[in-house]
Design a protein around this motif. Structure first.
Motif, PDB file in Angstrom:
ATOM      1  N   UNK A 164       0.803  -1.231  -0.057  1.00 22.49           N
ATOM      2  CA  UNK A 164       0.095  -0.041   0.084  1.00 22.49           C
ATOM      3  C   UNK A 164       0.883   1.459  -0.085  1.00 22.49           C
ATOM      4  N   UNK A 165       1.293   1.825  -1.176  1.00 26.04           N
ATOM      5  CA  UNK A 165       2.296   2.598  -1.286  1.00 26.04           C
ATOM      6  C   UNK A 165       1.398   4.147  -1.256  1.00 26.04           C
ATOM      7  N   UNK A 166       0.549   4.292  -0.313  1.00 28.77           N
ATOM      8  CA  UNK A 166      -0.197   5.539  -0.151  1.00 28.77           C
ATOM      9  C   UNK A 166       0.253   6.684   0.869  1.00 28.77           C
ATOM     10  N   UNK A 167       0.109   7.759   0.429  1.00 34.70           N
ATOM     11  CA  UNK A 167       0.794   8.836   1.185  1.00 34.70           C
ATOM     12  C   UNK A 167       0.164   8.752   2.771  1.00 34.70           C
ATOM     13  N   UNK A 168      -0.750   8.026   3.111  1.00 36.08           N
ATOM     14  CA  UNK A 168      -1.027   8.024   4.620  1.00 36.08           C
ATOM     15  C   UNK A 168      -0.685   6.786   5.290  1.00 36.08           C
ATOM     16  N   UNK A 169       0.015   5.845   4.520  1.00 37.14           N
ATOM     17  CA  UNK A 169       0.174   4.546   5.293  1.00 37.14           C
ATOM     18  C   UNK A 169       1.428   4.661   6.363  1.00 37.14           C
ATOM     19  N   UNK A 170       2.164   5.501   6.164  1.00 39.13           N
ATOM     20  CA  UNK A 170       3.074   5.936   7.418  1.00 39.13           C
ATOM     21  C   UNK A 170       2.564   6.384   8.662  1.00 39.13           C
ATOM     22  N   UNK A 184       8.770   6.425  -5.735  1.00 38.65           N
ATOM     23  CA  UNK A 184       7.804   5.963  -4.779  1.00 38.65           C
ATOM     24  C   UNK A 184       8.123   5.902  -3.309  1.00 38.65           C
ATOM     25  N   UNK A 185       9.347   5.331  -3.093  1.00 38.99           N
ATOM     26  CA  UNK A 185      10.063   5.281  -1.682  1.00 38.99           C
ATOM     27  C   UNK A 185      10.108   6.633  -1.284  1.00 38.99           C
ATOM     28  N   UNK A 186      10.517   7.597  -1.968  1.00 37.66           N
ATOM     29  CA  UNK A 186      10.804   9.047  -1.528  1.00 37.66           C
ATOM     30  C   UNK A 186       9.382   9.770  -0.914  1.00 37.66           C
ATOM     31  N   UNK A 187       8.625   9.298  -1.668  1.00 38.52           N
ATOM     32  CA  UNK A 187       7.121   9.876  -1.218  1.00 38.52           C
ATOM     33  C   UNK A 187       6.620   9.142  -0.011  1.00 38.52           C
ATOM     34  N   UNK A 188       6.962   7.967   0.046  1.00 43.18           N
ATOM     35  CA  UNK A 188       6.593   7.155   1.195  1.00 43.18           C
ATOM     36  C   UNK A 188       7.419   7.574   2.595  1.00 43.18           C
ATOM     37  N   UNK A 189       8.741   7.821   2.589  1.00 47.58           N
ATOM     38  CA  UNK A 189       9.496   8.218   3.502  1.00 47.58           C
ATOM     39  C   UNK A 189       9.004   9.690   3.994  1.00 47.58           C
ATOM     40  N   UNK A 190       8.787  10.595   2.853  1.00 46.22           N
ATOM     41  CA  UNK A 190       8.477  11.721   3.156  1.00 46.22           C
ATOM     42  C   UNK A 190       7.399  12.022   3.911  1.00 46.22           C
TER      43      UNK A 190
END
Length: 254
Positions: free
Chosen positions: A23-29, A53-59
């Motif tokens: 789930x590579x969503x901006x809210x998952x983290x 994608x990884x950068x957006x997830x981390x950010x």
């Protein structure tokens, strides 16, 4: 700068988080953090995710420490993962102290390593700061997690644990049983002995043993064996299990 998970490990706490594979969503983290996860490991080994994608997830991961499991040990892969802003890396299939030393060198700025320097970018939140002091803090605070998941890695686990800069020895359980010739036999005495060996090696070196637990019962077994950093499953399995349970309960009402 101190990561919540690294401080917890230093304090002797049980540190808990989760994996994200699907789930590579901006809210998952933030969802994971809201549920109590102290860290989120974004998997780049078993997914097709690219750096954007990884950068957006981390950010977009806040109130939990974002980590990336890289697909393999390479200087450019490790440095790019950290330059997204990840607060540590997990590296699969580590089989020797030499490999572990290379991983640490690639993950650390000089004088502790050879990580390339670029500042005012994603990893330092685009901030103007004392770059020399920043490098020192990052070298101290970011995590290096080496995975023990082969017979060769297990044979070298004490040497890997002794490498300065390695923070966590993480058992890759299915790969380890595959390598041992007992695939999926998580009740096998040789596998259980391997868990004890990893935990003992970590403890003797002042490091920490980690694992992705599939549920509370497995987590309890691991905690009793000395594992202090656990990922509670992964997003897709947690979702599917919860949905299956709910649907089954509702279906029974009809």
């Amino acid at each position: 700068m101190t990561t919540t998970m690294k401080q917890g490990l230093r304090d002797g706490d049980l540190v808990l988080g989760t994996f994200v594979f699907e789930f590579a969503t901006l809210g998952i983290g933030r969802l994971a953090a809201g549920a109590g996860a102290q860290f989120v490991i974004y998997d780049a080994e078993h997914t097709g995710w690219g750096w954007e994608t990884l950068g957006r997830l981390v950010a977009t991961t806040r109130d939990a420490d974002p980590l990336i499991r890289v697909p393999h040990a390479a200087r450019t892969t490790i440095s790019r993962a950290l330059d997204t802003g990840a607060r540590g890396v997990m590296v699969p299939m580590v089989e020797s102290a030499e490999e572990a030393r290379d991983i640490v060198r690639w993950a650390k700025y000089p004088p502790d390593g050879v990580r390339g320097a670029a500042f005012g970018v994603a990893h330092d939140d685009y901030a103007a700061t004392d770059n020399v002091a920043y490098m020192r803090r990052v070298n101290d605070e970011h995590l290096v997690i080496t995975q023990i998941e082969t017979v060769a890695g297990l044979a070298a686990v004490e040497e890997v644990a002794a490498v300065d800069g390695v923070d966590v020895l993480w058992v890759g359980h299915f790969d380890l049983t595959n390598s041992m010739g007992i695939p999926g036999r998580f009740d096998h005495p040789d596998y259980l002995a391997a868990l004890d060996r990893v935990a003992a090696a970590a403890r003797a070196a002042g490091k920490h043993a980690g694992f992705m637990a599939g549920g509370p019962q497995e987590a309890e077994m691991l905690i009793k064996r000395g594992f202090r950093i656990l990922a509670y499953g992964g997003d897709l399995w947690i979702y599917q299990a919860a949905l299956r349970s709910g649907l089954s309960e509702v279906r029974g009402l009809g």
